[in-house]
Design a protein around this motif. Structure first.
Motif, PDB file in Angstrom:
ATOM      1  N   VAL A 233       2.943   8.265   6.942  1.00 27.15           N
ATOM      2  CA  VAL A 233       4.058   9.219   6.924  1.00 27.15           C
ATOM      3  C   VAL A 233       4.635   9.474   8.317  1.00 27.15           C
ATOM      4  CG1 VAL A 233       4.742  11.596   6.408  1.00 27.15           C
ATOM      5  CG2 VAL A 233       3.320  10.306   4.775  1.00 27.15           C
ATOM      6  N   PRO A 234       3.799   9.785   9.347  1.00 27.66           N
ATOM      7  CA  PRO A 234       4.399  10.092  10.656  1.00 27.66           C
ATOM      8  C   PRO A 234       4.845   8.856  11.453  1.00 27.66           C
ATOM      9  CG  PRO A 234       2.007  10.242  10.785  1.00 27.66           C
ATOM     10  CD  PRO A 234       2.336   9.993   9.338  1.00 27.66           C
ATOM     11  N   LEU A 235       4.553   7.655  10.952  1.00 23.66           N
ATOM     12  CA  LEU A 235       4.905   6.448  11.689  1.00 23.66           C
ATOM     13  C   LEU A 235       6.398   6.164  11.608  1.00 23.66           C
ATOM     14  CD1 LEU A 235       2.016   3.993  10.672  1.00 23.66           C
ATOM     15  CD2 LEU A 235       2.141   5.549  12.631  1.00 23.66           C
ATOM     16  N   ARG A 236       6.916   5.501  12.613  1.00 23.01           N
ATOM     17  CA  ARG A 236       8.304   5.069  12.590  1.00 23.01           C
ATOM     18  C   ARG A 236       8.423   3.743  11.848  1.00 23.01           C
ATOM     19  NH1 ARG A 236       9.191   4.914  18.918  1.00 23.01           N
ATOM     20  NH2 ARG A 236       7.276   3.721  18.577  1.00 23.01           N
ATOM     21  N   PRO A 237       9.575   3.454  11.256  1.00 20.02           N
ATOM     22  CA  PRO A 237       9.762   2.148  10.600  1.00 20.02           C
ATOM     23  C   PRO A 237       9.456   1.017  11.574  1.00 20.02           C
ATOM     24  CG  PRO A 237      11.567   3.619  10.036  1.00 20.02           C
ATOM     25  CD  PRO A 237      10.768   4.317  11.093  1.00 20.02           C
ATOM     26  N   GLY A 238       8.654   0.062  11.121  1.00 19.16           N
ATOM     27  CA  GLY A 238       8.278  -1.071  11.962  1.00 19.16           C
ATOM     28  C   GLY A 238       6.997  -0.884  12.737  1.00 19.16           C
ATOM     29  N   ASP A 239       6.464   0.364  12.775  1.00 24.44           N
ATOM     30  CA  ASP A 239       5.180   0.593  13.439  1.00 24.44           C
ATOM     31  C   ASP A 239       4.052  -0.065  12.650  1.00 24.44           C
ATOM     32  OD1 ASP A 239       6.244   2.010  15.501  1.00 24.44           O
ATOM     33  OD2 ASP A 239       5.609   3.990  14.802  1.00 24.44           O
ATOM     34  N   HIS A 240       2.955  -0.341  13.338  1.00 25.93           N
ATOM     35  CA  HIS A 240       1.806  -0.969  12.701  1.00 25.93           C
ATOM     36  C   HIS A 240       0.658   0.019  12.541  1.00 25.93           C
ATOM     37  CE1 HIS A 240       4.079  -4.521  13.968  1.00 25.93           C
ATOM     38  NE2 HIS A 240       3.421  -5.172  13.019  1.00 25.93           N
ATOM     39  N   LEU A 241      -0.022  -0.068  11.407  1.00 23.15           N
ATOM     40  CA  LEU A 241      -1.175   0.774  11.102  1.00 23.15           C
ATOM     41  C   LEU A 241      -2.392  -0.122  10.891  1.00 23.15           C
ATOM     42  CD1 LEU A 241      -2.480   3.526  10.233  1.00 23.15           C
ATOM     43  CD2 LEU A 241      -1.772   2.953   7.891  1.00 23.15           C
ATOM     44  N   GLU A 242      -3.474   0.205  11.556  1.00 14.47           N
ATOM     45  CA  GLU A 242      -4.734  -0.532  11.388  1.00 14.47           C
ATOM     46  C   GLU A 242      -5.597   0.209  10.371  1.00 14.47           C
ATOM     47  OE1 GLU A 242      -7.730  -2.496  14.537  1.00 14.47           O
ATOM     48  OE2 GLU A 242      -7.833  -0.295  14.486  1.00 14.47           O
ATOM     49  N   ILE A 243      -6.008  -0.499   9.312  1.00 16.46           N
ATOM     50  CA  ILE A 243      -6.848   0.076   8.262  1.00 16.46           C
ATOM     51  C   ILE A 243      -8.208  -0.594   8.334  1.00 16.46           C
ATOM     52  CG2 ILE A 243      -7.076   0.523   5.789  1.00 16.46           C
ATOM     53  CD1 ILE A 243      -3.970  -0.302   5.716  1.00 16.46           C
ATOM     54  N   LEU A 244      -9.261   0.193   8.465  1.00 20.45           N
ATOM     55  CA  LEU A 244     -10.624  -0.325   8.461  1.00 20.45           C
ATOM     56  C   LEU A 244     -11.280   0.045   7.137  1.00 20.45           C
ATOM     57  CD1 LEU A 244     -11.812   0.589  12.083  1.00 20.45           C
ATOM     58  CD2 LEU A 244     -10.853  -1.577  11.262  1.00 20.45           C
ATOM     59  N   THR A 245     -11.674  -0.958   6.361  1.00 17.21           N
ATOM     60  CA  THR A 245     -12.300  -0.734   5.068  1.00 17.21           C
ATOM     61  C   THR A 245     -13.530  -1.629   4.947  1.00 17.21           C
ATOM     62  OG1 THR A 245     -11.926  -0.695   2.678  1.00 17.21           O
ATOM     63  CG2 THR A 245     -10.833  -2.447   3.925  1.00 17.21           C
ATOM     64  N   ASP A 246     -14.305  -1.468   3.876  1.00 16.23           N
ATOM     65  CA  ASP A 246     -15.513  -2.270   3.749  1.00 16.23           C
ATOM     66  C   ASP A 246     -15.772  -2.757   2.327  1.00 16.23           C
ATOM     67  OD1 ASP A 246     -16.132   0.146   2.592  1.00 16.23           O
ATOM     68  OD2 ASP A 246     -17.738   0.660   3.987  1.00 16.23           O
ATOM     69  N   GLY A 247     -14.892  -2.425   1.401  1.00 12.43           N
ATOM     70  CA  GLY A 247     -15.149  -2.795   0.005  1.00 12.43           C
ATOM     71  C   GLY A 247     -14.667  -4.197  -0.344  1.00 12.43           C
ATOM     72  N   GLN A 248     -15.392  -4.838  -1.244  1.00 17.38           N
ATOM     73  CA  GLN A 248     -14.947  -6.130  -1.764  1.00 17.38           C
ATOM     74  C   GLN A 248     -13.634  -5.941  -2.526  1.00 17.38           C
ATOM     75  OE1 GLN A 248     -16.243  -9.170  -1.341  1.00 17.38           O
ATOM     76  NE2 GLN A 248     -17.818  -8.339   0.032  1.00 17.38           N
ATOM     77  N   GLY A 249     -12.684  -6.799  -2.267  1.00 17.15           N
ATOM     78  CA  GLY A 249     -11.404  -6.695  -2.965  1.00 17.15           C
ATOM     79  C   GLY A 249     -10.474  -5.660  -2.389  1.00 17.15           C
ATOM     80  N   ALA A 250     -10.914  -4.931  -1.334  1.00 21.27           N
ATOM     81  CA  ALA A 250     -10.077  -3.874  -0.760  1.00 21.27           C
ATOM     82  C   ALA A 250      -8.746  -4.394  -0.242  1.00 21.27           C
ATOM     83  CB  ALA A 250     -10.839  -3.150   0.343  1.00 21.27           C
ATOM     84  N   PRO A 251      -8.717  -5.519   0.463  1.00 18.59           N
ATOM     85  CA  PRO A 251      -7.414  -6.003   0.950  1.00 18.59           C
ATOM     86  C   PRO A 251      -6.406  -6.198  -0.168  1.00 18.59           C
ATOM     87  CG  PRO A 251      -9.185  -7.168   2.064  1.00 18.59           C
ATOM     88  CD  PRO A 251      -9.824  -6.364   0.969  1.00 18.59           C
ATOM     89  N   ALA A 252      -6.878  -6.676  -1.329  1.00 18.53           N
ATOM     90  CA  ALA A 252      -5.973  -6.875  -2.460  1.00 18.53           C
ATOM     91  C   ALA A 252      -5.410  -5.547  -2.945  1.00 18.53           C
ATOM     92  CB  ALA A 252      -6.692  -7.598  -3.587  1.00 18.53           C
ATOM     93  N   ALA A 253      -6.270  -4.518  -2.959  1.00 19.89           N
ATOM     94  CA  ALA A 253      -5.806  -3.195  -3.397  1.00 19.89           C
ATOM     95  C   ALA A 253      -4.743  -2.656  -2.450  1.00 19.89           C
ATOM     96  CB  ALA A 253      -6.984  -2.235  -3.478  1.00 19.89           C
ATOM     97  N   PHE A 254      -4.962  -2.797  -1.155  1.00 19.91           N
ATOM     98  CA  PHE A 254      -3.972  -2.328  -0.183  1.00 19.91           C
ATOM     99  C   PHE A 254      -2.693  -3.166  -0.259  1.00 19.91           C
ATOM    100  CE2 PHE A 254      -7.820  -0.541   1.777  1.00 19.91           C
ATOM    101  CZ  PHE A 254      -7.390   0.760   1.990  1.00 19.91           C
ATOM    102  N   ALA A 255      -2.845  -4.463  -0.508  1.00 22.79           N
ATOM    103  CA  ALA A 255      -1.675  -5.340  -0.616  1.00 22.79           C
ATOM    104  C   ALA A 255      -0.798  -4.949  -1.794  1.00 22.79           C
ATOM    105  CB  ALA A 255      -2.128  -6.795  -0.737  1.00 22.79           C
ATOM    106  N   ARG A 256      -1.428  -4.612  -2.938  1.00 22.22           N
ATOM    107  CA  ARG A 256      -0.644  -4.206  -4.125  1.00 22.22           C
ATOM    108  C   ARG A 256       0.124  -2.927  -3.829  1.00 22.22           C
ATOM    109  NH1 ARG A 256      -5.414  -5.962  -6.779  1.00 22.22           N
ATOM    110  NH2 ARG A 256      -6.197  -3.816  -6.879  1.00 22.22           N
ATOM    111  N   TRP A 257      -0.563  -1.951  -3.203  1.00 16.78           N
ATOM    112  CA  TRP A 257       0.120  -0.706  -2.876  1.00 16.78           C
ATOM    113  C   TRP A 257       1.236  -0.953  -1.866  1.00 16.78           C
ATOM    114  CZ3 TRP A 257      -0.195   1.305   2.177  1.00 16.78           C
ATOM    115  CH2 TRP A 257       0.573   2.453   2.365  1.00 16.78           C
ATOM    116  N   ALA A 258       0.959  -1.738  -0.822  1.00 16.29           N
ATOM    117  CA  ALA A 258       1.959  -2.013   0.212  1.00 16.29           C
ATOM    118  C   ALA A 258       3.187  -2.691  -0.381  1.00 16.29           C
ATOM    119  CB  ALA A 258       1.350  -2.877   1.313  1.00 16.29           C
TER     120      ALA A 258
END
Length: 326
Positions: A269-294
């Motif tokens: 929310v507070p990021l500007r358009p084009g800014d990058h966010l680093e997400i640290l996760t540990d679950g199997q399949g997590a990248p796919a879940a974030f990709a669907r939401w993104a």
């Protein structure tokens, strides 16, 4: 007195301080015993540089010997004002002469504090790699706070951004030279002086980390090496712009997918358009879940990689670029 003196016991006529295994160890090194004899004989305060010239040593080596003697209680440390002003010089004087009316200024307790700090730094050598990672993280943050990632294909321009950001913590840092794929930076060692004087390898590791992190955040990942106050960076084959600098990080390790995505939504929310966010996760399949939401939200997943943080804890790192229309 020659630096190759062979005495291995306390100097004749000296009454060892109470409990003095420490004194015996300090004087068990011939060069160190020679330094102590010289200071006792001359009876005047001397700087590390002056002692180095007497014995043909590097100033850092002389300083280490002097600090060891001070730690054993054989020397007292103080300061000597320069006739022309400026920063007082640290001096060492044999214990017997310390109360003889010299111009030493020794704040109560400061000798023990300095000795303790020296010992702490000296014990960090085996952790150089971790210290470099911590410094790299701080270098990234300095660039993100100052200027953000360089929108350029010019390594020298990215280096300028990195150095300008580092100046917030290291005012003396400067670009000594630039080339198409090599830059040389000087001045970081000034801010790391105490560390470097105690352990040059630890100082070099920190200087390496700060510059490597700053360059990566400026969009120019590089191989960095520090030696003798000069830090040299060579552009990685990956090239400019290969590693965008995240504006912030959200750590959702230990959370399920739903909670992780909700925390990520809030972090964008507070990021500007084009800014990058680093997400640290540990679950199997997590990248796919974030990709669907993104994908639904219009954001872009830039990179996914398995990494370890500065504490050695594993994570799946998802790098997200915020949608330009939001």
């Amino acid at each position: 007195m020659s630096a190759t003196a062979t005495a291995t016991q306390p100097v004749a006529g000296e009454v060892p301080l109470a409990g003095d295994e420490l004194v015996e160890r300090a004087l068990g090194v011939p060069t160190r015993a020679g330094i102590y004899r010289r200071l006792r004989t001359e009876g005047r305060p001397a700087t590390a540089r002056e002692v180095a010239e007497m014995f043909g040593l590097h100033p850092n080596v002389a300083r280490t010997h002097l600090d060891t003697l001070a730690g054993a209680g054989l020397l007292v440390t103080g300061s000597r004002k320069h006739p022309g002003g400026g920063r007082p010089a640290k001096v060492y004087v044999a214990r017997e002469q310390a109360a003889s009316g010299s111009d030493l200024q020794v704040p109560p307790g400061s000798q023990l504090a300095v000795h303790t700090i020296v010992q702490l730094i000296a014990g960090l050598t085996e952790h150089r790699h971790k210290l470099a990672l911590l410094a790299e993280e701080q270098g990234r943050k300095l660039v993100a706070a100052d200027a953000g990632r360089a929108d350029t294909r010019d390594f020298a321009a990215a280096a300028v951004i990195a150095v300008e950001a580092l100046r917030a913590a290291f005012p003396e840092v400067r670009l000594a030279s630039t080339d198409d794929d090599v830059v040389v930076v000087e001045g970081l060692e000034v801010g790391l002086r105490l560390v470097g004087e105690v352990d040059g390898e630890v100082g070099d590791a920190l200087a390496t980390g700060f510059l490597r992190g700053a360059l990566a955040a400026a969009g120019a990942p590089a191989t960095v090496e520090a030696k003798g106050g000069r830090v040299t960076a060579v552009l990685d084959e990956a090239g400019l712009g290969a590693q965008p600098s995240p504006t912030t990080t959200v750590d959702v390790r230990g959370d399920d997918f739903q909670r992780g995505v909700v925390a990520t939504m809030r972090a964008t929310v507070p990021l500007r358009p084009g800014d990058h966010l680093e997400i640290l996760t540990d679950g199997q399949g997590a990248p796919a879940a974030f990709a669907r939401w993104a994908d639904r939200a219009g954001h872009q997943i830039v990179d996914v990689a398995r990494v370890r943080d500065v504490r050695g804890k594993p994570a799946v790192r998802v790098l997200l670029r915020k949608a330009t229309g939001r």
